[in-house]
Design an enzyme around this catalytic site. Structure first.
Site, PDB file in Angstrom:
ATOM      1  N   SER A  80       0.844  -1.201   0.000  1.00 14.25           N
ATOM      2  CA  SER A  80       0.000   0.000   0.000  1.00 14.25           C
ATOM      3  C   SER A  80       0.883   1.255   0.000  1.00 14.25           C
ATOM      4  O   SER A  80       1.645   1.443  -0.951  1.00 14.25           O
ATOM      5  CB  SER A  80      -0.955  -0.057   1.198  1.00 14.25           C
ATOM      6  N   ASP A 125     -10.198  -5.788  -2.642  1.00 12.40           N
ATOM      7  CA  ASP A 125      -9.534  -4.702  -1.897  1.00 12.40           C
ATOM      8  C   ASP A 125     -10.389  -3.444  -2.049  1.00 12.40           C
ATOM      9  O   ASP A 125     -10.563  -2.932  -3.163  1.00 12.40           O
ATOM     10  CB  ASP A 125      -8.145  -4.502  -2.508  1.00 12.40           C
ATOM     11  N   HIS A 150      -7.428  -6.067   1.380  1.00 15.16           N
ATOM     12  CA  HIS A 150      -6.225  -5.223   1.486  1.00 15.16           C
ATOM     13  C   HIS A 150      -5.285  -5.641   2.619  1.00 15.16           C
ATOM     14  O   HIS A 150      -4.208  -5.080   2.754  1.00 15.16           O
ATOM     15  CB  HIS A 150      -6.663  -3.767   1.716  1.00 15.16           C
TER      16      HIS A 150
HETATM   17  N1  LIG Z   1      -7.600   2.717   9.049  1.00 16.66           N
HETATM   18  C1  LIG Z   1      -7.941   2.518   7.664  1.00 16.66           C
HETATM   19  C2  LIG Z   1      -7.252   1.341   7.088  1.00 16.66           C
HETATM   20  C3  LIG Z   1      -5.772   1.450   7.180  1.00 16.66           C
HETATM   21  C4  LIG Z   1      -5.143   0.276   6.504  1.00 16.66           C
HETATM   22  O1  LIG Z   1      -5.804  -0.539   5.842  1.00 16.66           O
HETATM   23  N2  LIG Z   1      -3.857   0.154   6.688  1.00 16.66           N
HETATM   24  C5  LIG Z   1      -3.170  -0.904   6.012  1.00 16.66           C
HETATM   25  C6  LIG Z   1      -2.060  -0.315   5.210  1.00 16.66           C
HETATM   26  S1  LIG Z   1      -2.693   0.871   4.047  1.00 16.66           S
HETATM   27  C7  LIG Z   1      -2.587  -1.860   7.022  1.00 16.66           C
HETATM   28  O2  LIG Z   1      -1.685  -2.601   6.706  1.00 16.66           O
HETATM   29  N3  LIG Z   1      -3.094  -1.856   8.252  1.00 16.66           N
HETATM   30  C8  LIG Z   1      -2.545  -2.649   9.325  1.00 16.66           C
HETATM   31  C9  LIG Z   1      -3.049  -4.063   9.380  1.00 16.66           C
HETATM   32  O3  LIG Z   1      -3.843  -4.479   8.519  1.00 16.66           O
HETATM   33  O4  LIG Z   1      -2.604  -4.778  10.298  1.00 16.66           O
HETATM   34  C10 LIG Z   1      -9.427   2.315   7.501  1.00 16.66           C
HETATM   35  O5  LIG Z   1     -10.101   2.358   8.512  1.00 16.66           O
HETATM   36  O6  LIG Z   1      -9.899   2.144   6.379  1.00 16.66           O
END
Ligand SMILES: N[C@@H](CCC(=O)N[C@@H](CS)C(=O)NCC(=O)O)C(=O)O
Length: 279
Positions: free
Chosen positions: A147, A225, A258
């Site tokens: 990402s 995603d 994602h």
């Molecule tokens: N907080 C965001 C999503 C953030 C998100 O998806 N972060 C990804 C990277 S872009 C991630 O790897 N999050 C940590 C995880 O999944 O453990 C939402 O509520 O939509």
């Protein structure tokens, strides 16, 4: 020398967490390293992994399931934090997609972010640091990420193909100048001048290049995603690679979202790809 914070036996090797003072950032930074058992006797290829929004230096090591494969392939893994921390900049913690946890792997040029938010230079510094202090073969380093980190990996590699000799990404933000996450970050860190944005946009960079990665570039993308069409836009990077004559394999997977269940599913394939490229 980086300070060792903790060490854990892992798949016959060692999982370590370090803290050090970064001259690029001007503050302490943390990073994690997986050293396979083969690192006891020789210099090994190393992969830098850049995580996404809201993540830190621990996320990849706890969620991606990479150590089992790196142990078998004889590869060192290095994962930095995703931004400086505790910089004292007002508003740093106000948003999850800007500021702390969202450094976008660039060198900010607008105040107040420009003093410490310098993750692009930090990655180059970290690469030098691990080559100097760990059994990393400096001729065999690559970079990958997810990402926001996929964006970072593509940009770092395209701008430094002699340093990062193999590159791949999971669900990268592939055209950041044209998506809400990228527009917000680039406006905040770089200002309104779009010429400055281009140097941190993998699709824009690729358009000006001549196939810098002869072994190809690998991208995996889940089709479930929720960020695919609004934020990620791998199709833009695909078009740019076609224009540049750059070999690119985008593997699109029905049903995958994602998160790290998706990433861990395809981690083995990425490490094999890098091991073949780096030798
Ligand atoms: N907080 C965001 C999503 C953030 C998100 O998806 N972060 C990804 C990277 S872009 C991630 O790897 N999050 C940590 C995880 O999944 O453990 C939402 O509520 O939509």
């Amino acid at each position: 020398m980086p300070e060792l914070i903790s060490e854990h036996a892992c798949f016959g090797g060692l999982q370590r967490f370090y803290r050090h003072h970064s001259s690029a950032i001007g503050l302490p930074m943390r990073f994690s390293v997986f050293l396979p058992s083969a690192a006891a006797g020789e210099r090994l290829p190393a992969m830098f992994y850049l995580a996404g929004l809201t993540c830190n230096e621990e996320t990849f090591m706890t969620k991606a399931g990479a150590q089992r494969h790196a142990a078998r392939e004889g590869m060192i893994l290095v994962a930095p934090d995703t931004s400086p921390r505790d910089t004292g900049v007002a508003g740093e913690l106000d948003a999850w997609d800007f500021g702390a946890g969202a450094g976008f792997y660039l060198d900010a040029t607008t105040a107040p972010w420009s003093e410490h938010y310098r993750m692009y230079s930090y990655l180059l510094e970290l690469r030098e640091l691990v080559i100097a202090t760990l059994p990393v073969d400096g001729e065999r380093t690559g970079i990958f990420g997810h990402s926001m980190g996929g964006h970072g990996a593509l940009v770092l590699a395209l701008r430094n193909p002699d340093l990062f000799r193999s590159v791949s990404a999971f669900a990268p933000i592939a055209a950041p100048s044209l998506c809400p996450w990228g527009e917000k970050a680039f406006t905040g860190y770089l200002g309104a001048d779009h010429a400055a944005w281009q140097r941190y946009d993998a699709s824009e960079l690729m358009r000006t290049m001549q196939a810098p990665f002869p072994d190809g570039i690998l991208i995996d993308q889940g089709l479930a995603d929720k960020f695919l069409t609004t934020q990620l836009r791998p199709d833009m990077f695909e078009t740019a690679c076609a224009q540049a004559g750059q070999r690119l394999e985008i593997r699109r997977h029905a049903g995958y979202d994602h998160g790290y269940y998706f990433i861990s599913t395809f981690m083995e394939a990425h490490l094999r790809f890098h091991r073949e490229n780096l030798g």
